[in-house]
Design an enzyme around this catalytic site. Structure first.
Site, PDB file in Angstrom:
ATOM      1  N   HIS A 125       0.986  -1.197  -0.023  1.00 17.25           N
ATOM      2  CA  HIS A 125       0.250   0.103   0.042  1.00 17.25           C
ATOM      3  C   HIS A 125       0.821   1.198  -0.105  1.00 17.25           C
ATOM      4  O   HIS A 125       1.832   1.395   0.834  1.00 17.25           O
ATOM      5  CB  HIS A 125      -0.873   0.057   1.158  1.00 17.25           C
ATOM      6  CG  HIS A 125      -1.933   0.916   1.291  1.00 17.25           C
ATOM      7  ND1 HIS A 125      -2.019   1.877   2.478  1.00 17.25           N
ATOM      8  CD2 HIS A 125      -3.082   1.649   0.609  1.00 17.25           C
ATOM      9  CE1 HIS A 125      -3.114   2.654   2.292  1.00 17.25           C
ATOM     10  NE2 HIS A 125      -3.609   2.563   0.937  1.00 17.25           N
ATOM     11  N   GLU A 142       0.107  -0.499  -4.711  1.00 22.03           N
ATOM     12  CA  GLU A 142      -0.747   0.636  -4.811  1.00 22.03           C
ATOM     13  C   GLU A 142      -0.034   1.854  -4.742  1.00 22.03           C
ATOM     14  O   GLU A 142       0.982   2.007  -3.747  1.00 22.03           O
ATOM     15  CB  GLU A 142      -2.005   0.419  -3.934  1.00 22.03           C
ATOM     16  CG  GLU A 142      -3.019   1.479  -4.146  1.00 22.03           C
ATOM     17  CD  GLU A 142      -2.740   2.417  -3.241  1.00 22.03           C
ATOM     18  OE1 GLU A 142      -3.809   3.418  -3.061  1.00 22.03           O
ATOM     19  OE2 GLU A 142      -1.795   2.554  -2.243  1.00 22.03           O
ATOM     20  N   ASP A 178      -0.817   6.446  -5.141  1.00 20.08           N
ATOM     21  CA  ASP A 178      -1.671   7.499  -5.335  1.00 20.08           C
ATOM     22  C   ASP A 178      -1.117   8.646  -6.165  1.00 20.08           C
ATOM     23  O   ASP A 178       0.028   8.833  -6.094  1.00 20.08           O
ATOM     24  CB  ASP A 178      -2.311   8.173  -4.085  1.00 20.08           C
ATOM     25  CG  ASP A 178      -2.465   7.139  -2.972  1.00 20.08           C
ATOM     26  OD1 ASP A 178      -3.723   6.603  -3.180  1.00 20.08           O
ATOM     27  OD2 ASP A 178      -1.701   6.936  -1.999  1.00 20.08           O
ATOM     28  N   HIS A 188      -0.302  11.439  -1.658  1.00 21.56           N
ATOM     29  CA  HIS A 188      -1.825  11.073  -1.058  1.00 21.56           C
ATOM     30  C   HIS A 188      -2.589  12.199  -0.840  1.00 21.56           C
ATOM     31  O   HIS A 188      -3.682  12.294  -0.985  1.00 21.56           O
ATOM     32  CB  HIS A 188      -1.601   9.986  -0.065  1.00 21.56           C
ATOM     33  CG  HIS A 188      -2.754   9.629   0.741  1.00 21.56           C
ATOM     34  ND1 HIS A 188      -3.557  10.405   1.605  1.00 21.56           N
ATOM     35  CD2 HIS A 188      -3.709   8.393   0.626  1.00 21.56           C
ATOM     36  CE1 HIS A 188      -4.518   9.768   2.017  1.00 21.56           C
ATOM     37  NE2 HIS A 188      -4.701   8.618   1.381  1.00 21.56           N
ATOM     38  N   GLU A 193      -3.969   4.620  -8.181  1.00 22.77           N
ATOM     39  CA  GLU A 193      -5.314   5.185  -7.588  1.00 22.77           C
ATOM     40  C   GLU A 193      -5.140   6.850  -7.948  1.00 22.77           C
ATOM     41  O   GLU A 193      -4.173   7.507  -7.562  1.00 22.77           O
ATOM     42  CB  GLU A 193      -5.328   5.179  -6.117  1.00 22.77           C
ATOM     43  CG  GLU A 193      -6.571   5.693  -5.544  1.00 22.77           C
ATOM     44  CD  GLU A 193      -6.865   5.773  -4.222  1.00 22.77           C
ATOM     45  OE1 GLU A 193      -6.182   5.149  -3.270  1.00 22.77           O
ATOM     46  OE2 GLU A 193      -7.533   6.936  -3.559  1.00 22.77           O
TER      47      GLU A 193
HETATM   48  O1  G3P Z   1      -6.551   2.056  -2.843  1.00 22.32           O
HETATM   49  C1  G3P Z   1      -6.748   1.800  -1.819  1.00 22.32           C
HETATM   50  C2  G3P Z   1      -6.495   2.576  -0.620  1.00 22.32           C
HETATM   51  O2  G3P Z   1      -5.116   3.303  -0.997  1.00 22.32           O
HETATM   52  C3  G3P Z   1      -7.631   3.936  -0.465  1.00 22.32           C
HETATM   53  O3  G3P Z   1      -7.269   4.555   0.612  1.00 22.32           O
HETATM   54  O4  G3P Z   1      -6.748   6.916   1.647  1.00 22.32           O
HETATM   55  O5  G3P Z   1      -4.816   4.873   1.702  1.00 22.32           O
HETATM   56  O6  G3P Z   1      -5.526   6.126  -0.696  1.00 22.32           O
HETATM   57  P1  G3P Z   1      -6.079   5.931   0.491  1.00 22.32           P
HETATM   58 MG    MG Z   2      -4.497   5.118  -2.038  1.00 27.38          MG
END
Ligand code: G3P
Ligand code: MG
Length: 235
Positions: free
Chosen positions: A11, A38, A40, A53, A106
């Protein structure tokens, strides 16, 4: 087409073991054996897609103010932790390709920049992965962003992303031709799993930081989990 999904997805790049959303994090995830990461993606003031993020710089960098108001000349000079720089999306994409990692991109638009962010990220994703495999998976909390990704990069699979899954999620899934459903781990329930199974849609849950919770979710029917605890959570 949706590539095969590993059970564990690192993540925000390297989870909590490296500065989030950095190339160091992605390298670490790959070195630890993760097959998917993953991250952002948001736009700078110059419209450059970068890994970030928060809408503001304070939490993860030594900068101040809004990312969408910060020009590249300033943004790329900032420290994103332990001397790491804020990466361009294109550099993160190439790194994932070099490691053979599945990238979950994302789209994280600053408020009011949903259309612009999705257009830039979708177009660039299509270009960067034109000849590369595995194709990435684009997700977003913004349905508008996913709609734009569907129109501009139809060949790139999309994931619906929700905290709590709305009752009408399957209608959005159909409209957006989404391949996966991503939601908060705490919101996974038997009904959602049953509906997703019926439609053949894999469910991905975030953020899962203990092997015990992951085991429980896998037993329920969750296909993959996002984790910050890369050293504790892996096959
Ligand atoms: O994409 C899953 C997760 O990353 C969503 O929450 O706030 O960590 O981007 P966040
Ligand atoms: Mg995310």
């Amino acid at each position: 087409m949706l590539p095969p999904l590993p059970r564990w997805i690192a993540h925000r790049g390297g989870g909590s073991l490296a500065p989030e959303n950095t190339l160091a994090g992605i390298r670490l995830a790959a070195r630890l054996g993760f097959k998917a990461v993953e991250f952002d993606v948001m736009l700078s003031a110059d419209g450059t897609p970068v890994l970030m993020h928060d809408e503001t710089l304070e939490r993860t960098t030594n900068g101040v103010g809004k990312v969408c108001e910060t020009p590249d000349a300033v943004l790329f000079g900032l420290d994103a932790g332990y001397g790491e720089k804020i990466p361009r999306f294109s550099d993160a994409a190439r790194l994932c390709q070099n490691y053979g990692l599945l990238a979950n991109i994302e789209i994280k638009p600053a408020m009011g920049f949903e259309r612009q962010t999705a257009e830039v990220v979708a177009r660039l994703t299509a270009e960067l992965w034109r000849d590369a495999q595995p194709l990435p998976l684009i997700s977003s909390f913004s349905l508008e962003a996913l709609e734009i990704a569907r129109d501009l990069a139809p060949q790139v699979p999309r994931g619906l992303l929700h905290g709590a899954v709305p009752l009408d999620w399957s209608a959005s899934r159909q409209r957006l031709a989404a391949s996966t459903l991503h939601c908060a781990a705490s919101q996974v329930n038997e009904q959602v799993i049953a509906e997703a199974r019926e439609l053949g849609v894999p469910v991905l849950a975030y953020t899962v930081n203990t092997p015990e919770e992951a085991k429980m979710l896998f037993a329920l029917g969750v296909t993959a989990v996002f984790t910050d605890q890369l050293e504790r959570c892996a096959d």
